[in-house]
Design an enzyme around this catalytic site. Structure first.
Site, short mmCIF file in Angstrom:
data_model
loop_
_atom_site.label_atom_id
_atom_site.label_comp_id
_atom_site.label_asym_id
_atom_site.label_seq_id
_atom_site.Cartn_x
_atom_site.Cartn_y
_atom_site.Cartn_z
N GLU A 142 -13.55 -2.94 22.53
CA GLU A 142 -12.81 -3.55 21.44
C GLU A 142 -11.39 -3.94 21.89
O GLU A 142 -10.49 -4.08 21.07
CB GLU A 142 -12.75 -2.60 20.25
N TYR A 197 4.97 8.37 0.64
CA TYR A 197 4.86 8.34 2.09
C TYR A 197 3.78 7.37 2.55
O TYR A 197 3.90 6.75 3.62
CB TYR A 197 4.62 9.74 2.65
#
Length: 212
Positions: free
Chosen positions: A75, A121
């Site tokens: 990949e 977050y």
């Protein structure tokens, strides 16, 4: 080999082992890359992130040519596509982490933004999470699908596959990936239960203060 390259090789192996030991990606799945002054380092094809060896990491030239080490992840084209459109990216992490993969196969998942803003977050570290349509493993069409996504975002979810995160350092990419996986876990745990997400105003404030 420069001292900085040697340090980066060791960091890739250390953080890869940490993610593997914490079961963030199973078997020989997932891959990591990081930028060098003269190219890139990538994890080898078929390798387990828990068993990486610094000297066997693949080194690629700026044009993607394999220079040394084991053959890079199959990949690698995915990583190169992201670096192409995000020139300030220093590292990319792609995992097959369980909760994020589960999210990628749910029919209800919004392809424009796969996760709601559950925590501050998550918004600060990921922002928005588009989902790229499914492509068979190794299909180069995936790179073409990812380029426009990463022009404006630092992360995406590959349908029926897993997440990809790009960031300004390897440590930051790993931290953002962990935040994404934990948020996917929370999202799945809370399915069917009324929840209070961050408001659009709260999200806008965070994105202004912490641009991706």
């Amino acid at each position: 080999m420069s001292r900085s390259e040697e340090t980066l090789r060791e960091e890739i192996c250390r953080l890869g082992r940490s993610m593997f030991d914490r079961r963030l990606t199973p078997g020989a799945s997932g891959n990591i890359s990081a930028r060098l002054d003269d190219g890139w380092l990538m994890t080898p094809t078929g390798s387990m992130l828990g068993e990486l060896e610094p000297d066997r990491l693949a080194k690629l030239a700026p044009d993607g040519t394999h220079l040394s080490g084991d053959k890079p992840t199959k990949e690698s084209f995915l990583h190169m596509a992201v670096y192409e459109v995000r020139p300030h990216t220093e590292a990319i992490v792609h995992l097959h982490s369980s909760y994020s993969v589960a999210l990628s196969v749910l029919e209800e998942t919004d392809p424009d933004d796969a996760l709601p803003p559950i925590t501050a977050y998550y918004v600060m570290r990921i922002g928005k999470l588009p989902m790229v349509p499914y492509y068979p493993p190794g299909d180069k069409g995936l790179a073409d699908a990812m380029r426009p996504v990463f022009t404006d975002h630092k992360a995406c979810l590959l349908a029926n596959h897993g997440p990809v995160v790009a960031d300004k350092s390897l440590r930051d990419a790993v931290g953002a990936m962990e935040e994404l996986e934990e948020t996917a876990k929370l999202h799945l745990m809370l399915r069917g239960i009324p929840i209070r997400t961050l408001t659009p105003e709260q999200v806008a404030e965070l994105r202004e203060r912490f641009p991706i």
